[in-house]
Design an enzyme around this catalytic site. Sequence first.
Site, mmCIF file in Angstrom:
data_model
loop_
_atom_site.group_PDB
_atom_site.id
_atom_site.type_symbol
_atom_site.label_atom_id
_atom_site.label_comp_id
_atom_site.label_asym_id
_atom_site.label_seq_id
_atom_site.Cartn_x
_atom_site.Cartn_y
_atom_site.Cartn_z
ATOM 1 N N GLY A 161 -22.242 56.492 50.681
ATOM 2 C CA GLY A 161 -22.754 55.682 51.970
ATOM 3 C C GLY A 161 -22.985 56.614 53.052
ATOM 4 N N GLN A 194 -23.150 58.732 62.135
ATOM 5 C CA GLN A 194 -22.824 59.852 61.503
ATOM 6 C C GLN A 194 -23.565 60.902 61.847
ATOM 7 O OE1 GLN A 194 -21.398 57.715 57.698
ATOM 8 N NE2 GLN A 194 -19.950 58.942 57.723
ATOM 9 N N CYS A 234 -14.610 59.457 53.795
ATOM 10 C CA CYS A 234 -15.745 59.130 54.539
ATOM 11 C C CYS A 234 -16.223 60.835 55.015
ATOM 12 C CB CYS A 234 -15.080 58.613 56.073
ATOM 13 S SG CYS A 234 -16.597 58.510 57.232
ATOM 14 N N LEU A 235 -17.716 60.810 54.992
ATOM 15 C CA LEU A 235 -18.377 62.073 55.428
ATOM 16 C C LEU A 235 -17.754 62.450 56.476
ATOM 17 C CD1 LEU A 235 -21.633 61.573 53.488
ATOM 18 C CD2 LEU A 235 -19.554 62.849 52.609
ATOM 19 N N HIS A 290 -17.476 49.569 55.171
ATOM 20 C CA HIS A 290 -17.216 50.804 55.882
ATOM 21 C C HIS A 290 -18.394 51.296 56.616
ATOM 22 C CE1 HIS A 290 -15.549 55.108 55.269
ATOM 23 N NE2 HIS A 290 -16.662 55.221 55.743
ATOM 24 N N GLU A 291 -19.550 51.247 55.960
ATOM 25 C CA GLU A 291 -20.700 51.563 56.880
ATOM 26 C C GLU A 291 -21.086 50.636 57.918
ATOM 27 O OE1 GLU A 291 -21.544 54.619 55.986
ATOM 28 O OE2 GLU A 291 -20.394 54.772 54.241
ATOM 29 N N HIS A 323 -19.118 51.692 60.911
ATOM 30 C CA HIS A 323 -19.635 52.879 61.734
ATOM 31 C C HIS A 323 -20.707 52.340 62.825
ATOM 32 C CE1 HIS A 323 -18.030 56.397 59.691
ATOM 33 N NE2 HIS A 323 -18.432 55.954 58.416
#
Length: 167
Positions: A46, A51, A91-92, A133-134, A137
Amino acid sequence: MAMLPILHYPDPRLRNPALPVAGVDEAIRQLLDDMLETMYAAPGIGLAAPQVNVSKRVIVVDISDERNAPLYFVNPEITLRTGVEEMEEGCLSVPTIYEPVQRAARIQVRALGRDGQAYEMAADGLLAVCIQHEVDHLDGKLFVDYLSELKRRRIRRKLDKQRRKTL
Ligand code: ZN
């Protein structure tokens, strides 16, 4: 398509709430495609626009093993959350860190797709966790915010050390 650089925690730009998108035009479709390419290359399941330093309410997700089932969420809204599930998340933007987080087990989400059409879907398991989660963000929230201050301090120290090593 183009790869986009990913911001890393604790970059303050990750904290800005993202703005709603007026509609899905060519520029948004390009953003969705670039984000998908960036997510696949990372690799991740994701990615949210903040991000990659784009303050727009845009998300891409693909939890398939074959990496051929992308989901696009523009202006996503979680309209229903039920149950509780704990899963280990990464997480990236917080590389190499994995910690258990509690979230709703099942959700209902409404969004615009890549074609600009509104749709609604139900999700559970990994997909539900990933979407929550996304969407966080988009509100400037990171999964480490669910952890204790002590754990967050440890994570920042670890990431600092990693950055120094790569310099
Ligand atoms: Zn993330």
